[in-house]
Scaffold this active site. Structure first.
Site, PDB file in Angstrom:
ATOM      1  N   ALA A 280       0.848  -1.193   0.000  1.00 26.63           N
ATOM      2  CA  ALA A 280       0.000   0.000   0.000  1.00 26.63           C
ATOM      3  C   ALA A 280       0.877   1.234   0.000  1.00 26.63           C
ATOM      4  CB  ALA A 280      -0.906  -0.006   1.231  1.00 26.63           C
ATOM      5  N   CYS A 281       0.273   2.306  -0.438  1.00 27.43           N
ATOM      6  CA  CYS A 281       0.868   3.612  -0.434  1.00 27.43           C
ATOM      7  C   CYS A 281       1.401   3.927   0.979  1.00 27.43           C
ATOM      8  CB  CYS A 281      -0.252   4.563  -0.789  1.00 27.43           C
ATOM      9  SG  CYS A 281       0.266   6.140  -1.249  1.00 27.43           S
ATOM     10  N   PRO A 282       2.590   4.458   1.211  1.00 31.40           N
ATOM     11  CA  PRO A 282       3.523   5.034   0.231  1.00 31.40           C
ATOM     12  C   PRO A 282       4.599   4.053  -0.253  1.00 31.40           C
ATOM     13  CG  PRO A 282       4.295   5.534   2.434  1.00 31.40           C
ATOM     14  CD  PRO A 282       3.066   4.677   2.592  1.00 31.40           C
TER      15      PRO A 282
ATOM     16  N   ASP B  99      -1.610  -1.519  -6.235  1.00 26.38           N
ATOM     17  CA  ASP B  99      -2.303  -0.330  -5.723  1.00 26.38           C
ATOM     18  C   ASP B  99      -2.597   0.610  -6.902  1.00 26.38           C
ATOM     19  OD1 ASP B  99      -3.171   1.945  -4.502  1.00 26.38           O
ATOM     20  OD2 ASP B  99      -1.450   2.162  -3.160  1.00 26.38           O
TER      21      ASP B  99
ATOM     22  N   SER C  21       0.321   6.789   3.733  1.00 26.48           N
ATOM     23  CA  SER C  21       1.239   7.890   3.446  1.00 26.48           C
ATOM     24  C   SER C  21       1.124   9.000   4.482  1.00 26.48           C
ATOM     25  CB  SER C  21       0.955   8.468   2.057  1.00 26.48           C
ATOM     26  OG  SER C  21       1.088   7.458   1.100  1.00 26.48           O
TER      27      SER C  21
END
Lengths: 195, 385
Positions: free
Chosen positions: A17-19, A44, B86
């Site tokens: 998953a992000c990041p 993703d 993030s």
């Protein structure tokens, strides 16, 4: 037969998953040589807009993305600082528009595209010959010495270098500027690599 | 049990806390680390919310560059991204630099988009109650009418568990679900909520011509009653946003106007077909049919556009008579001016609106994840941004 395109490095970010996809790509990119291409595989969907934004802001070249089921394969070419130096410009140049004009007039042109195979696969001028700059020394003999060769890359820098190399060996060459980054003439893609 | 508070960790803020902060107009500073196109398209807004956008991928070398943009007062700083990862990544680095008051949004914009805030609208005659469910992240509004142990839900959203939980807490059974029109900006929870609870699903028949499922026609003349106390739901055919758009009057006091009339704007006629075909219907509904209703009706729309439309406790409502004085969509002069205003220079359409219509007609059944993805972004159902 379609040649299998391979990047210099394949980075598996599937399931991350992000990041993390971008964090890992950055790390891998730091270890690559300028001009080399990385293929980052992710699941993703958000990685598409992010890799494009990241490439723009860092100066790397986002080449394109392939979709294979749920997997996105992003191709990015590391920014090359050497290319940016425009010392020793090769004298004989032609602009994109003039080449497009000749193609429209059905002129038979020998166009040599010296970008990386992945860049070529995503978009190129129909009928162009692909020899990456790095292979030019060893594959020069594939070219006909008497014919005028129009050399193109993305921004005119690699093709400038290729022109000087070829002209030293007696080839008749012209550098197409600014190159594929601004090209609005006809293009095609290599079979299995639609964007 | 002893809780050890780890030093130097950012705090996870749930969407509910963000909603309360916005409704109560508390100051909040947002560092949105999504890519700029996502941020420009859709972000968290509030009267006292200030936000800046720095994509997380510009902060991979370190977050120092973000520091000059952060507030110097003691406001809470909420880091926001699409899903959470993030924002946590950036928030942790801010904390590592010694900053305090650093939060990140739990579940990211995905959770924000799905959060519903129930607000009590008021009591009904003979003991009933009416609630509004405010979806702050997308500007959608649903309603639940409760009376005599029964409930009806109007324009229910995809998050059906929220309505079920709310009904359960109040010991009422959902008997009816209604859609005022075939929605194009969000996926309706009407059909599923009805199926799960053995309730009737009502949809205007003129919007349901192509649907693949059974429904009860929400048409003028078909009165619906909820509970023993017979609270009346009176449908009023009011085309314009869609050809079938139907408003409902509850208890002779509340006008649930669907996507026809909002507090600060009016519905757009282009999402389900041809704007110019329906512009005249829209005008007739707003300038003749609604005009003939009582000025004292409380308008409860299916959307809001800006957080300035949120009133006390987060509720979105207005007196019909007041809207005739203040709403620009009700003061557009002659028919030509009106037609021009509702057919030209409209905001861009809602994300994936054609696919969303197909889902609501029963043509396609995307996964929960795909449905979530389709609904990303603001509702954009009004003619004004």
């Amino acid at each position: 037969m379609v040649k299998q395109i391979t990047a210099n490095q394949v980075l598996d970010c599937k399931g991350l998953a992000c990041p993390m996809p971008i964090v890992r790509t950055k790390k891998a990119m730091d270890a690559l040589k300028p001009g080399e291409v990385i293929e980052m595989q992710a699941t993703d969907k958000g990685s598409l807009a992010d890799i494009q934004g990241w490439a723009i802001n860092t100066g790397h070249h986002y080449i394109g993305t392939l979709y294979e089921g749920e997997i996105l394969k992003h191709f990015i070419r590391k920014a090359s600082t050497d290319e940016e130096k425009e010392d020793h410009p090769y004298a004989r140049t032609i602009d994109n528009q003039s080449v497009i004009g000749m193609l429209e007039a059905k002129a038979k042109l020998l166009i040599l595209d010296v970008r990386e195979p992945v860049e070529f696969a995503f978009i190129h001028i129909p009928g162009a010959v692909s020899i990456p700059l790095g292979d030019l020394d060893s594959r020069m003999n594939e070219l006909v010495p008497d014919e005028e060769i129009y050399v193109i890359c993305r921004t005119g820098k690699r093709s400038n270098y290729a022109c000087r190399l070829l002209s030293e060996k007696g080839y008749r060459v012209t550098n197409v500027i600014p190159g594929m980054s601004q090209w609005n003439g006809p293009t095609e893609q290599t079979g299995q690599y639609p964007i | 049990m002893t809780t050890i508070l780890e030093h130097g960790q950012p705090i996870k803020m749930p969407a509910e806390a963000v909603a309360r902060a916005i409704i109560n107009q508390l100051p909040l500073f947002i560092l949105d680390v999504r890519n700029s196109s996502d941020y420009d398209n859709w972000k968290i807004e509030g009267i006292r919310v200030e936000s800046v956008n720095i994509p997380y991928f510009d902060l991979l070398e370190g977050v120092d560059s973000a520091l000059p943009l952060l507030p110097t007062d003691n406001r809470r700083v909420l880091v926001v991204c699409a899903k959470e990862g993030s924002s946590q990544f950036v928030a942790e680095q801010l904390v590592a630099l010694g900053l305090s008051n650093i939060y990140f949004l739990q579940g990211g914009m995905k959770a924000w988009s799905e959060h519903l805030e129930p607000v009590r609208i008021g009591a009904l005659e003979s003991g009933g109650e009416l609630y509004q469910f405010v979806r702050l992240g997308k500007g959608c509004l649903s309603y639940m009418l409760i009376s005599g142990g029964e409930a009806a839900v109007v324009d229910p959203l995809r998050m059906t568990d929220v309505f079920e939980e709310f009904a359960k807490q109040r010991g009422v059974q959902i008997k009816h679900t209604l859609d005022t029109h075939l929605h194009a900006d969000h996926i309706s929870g009407g059909r599923r909520l009805a199926e799960n609870n053995g309730a009737n699903y009502w949809l205007p028949s003129k919007d349901a011509e192509d649907v693949t499922f059974h429904y009860h026609p929400l048409d003028e003349g078909n009165q619906i009653t909820v509970g023993n106390t017979r609270i009346a739901i009176q449908p009023i055919y009011s085309p314009g946003h869609t050809i079938g758009s139907t408003s409902i009057i509850i208890d002779g006091k509340y006008l649930l106007s669907g996507d026809i009339l909002f507090v600060e704007s009016i519905g757009r006629p282009d999402l389900a077909g041809n704007a110019s075909d329906w512009a005249d219907h829209l005008r007739t509904t707003l300038y003749d049919k609604y005009r003939a209703l009582s000025d004292e009706l409380i308008v409860l729309p299916a959307h809001f556009g800006k957080t300035t439309e949120l009133g006390e406790g987060g509720k979105v409502s207005a007196r019909l008579g007041d809207l005739y004085a203040t709403n620009p969509g009700l003061n557009m002069g002659n028919e030509d001016a009106f037609r021009l205003a509702v057919t030209t220079n409209l905001p861009s359409q809602p994300h994936a609106y054609q696919e969303i219509r197909k889902v609501n007609m029963g043509f396609i059944q995307p996964s929960a994840e795909e449905q979530r993805e389709m609904e990303i972004g603001p509702n954009r159902c009004a003619i004004h941004d």
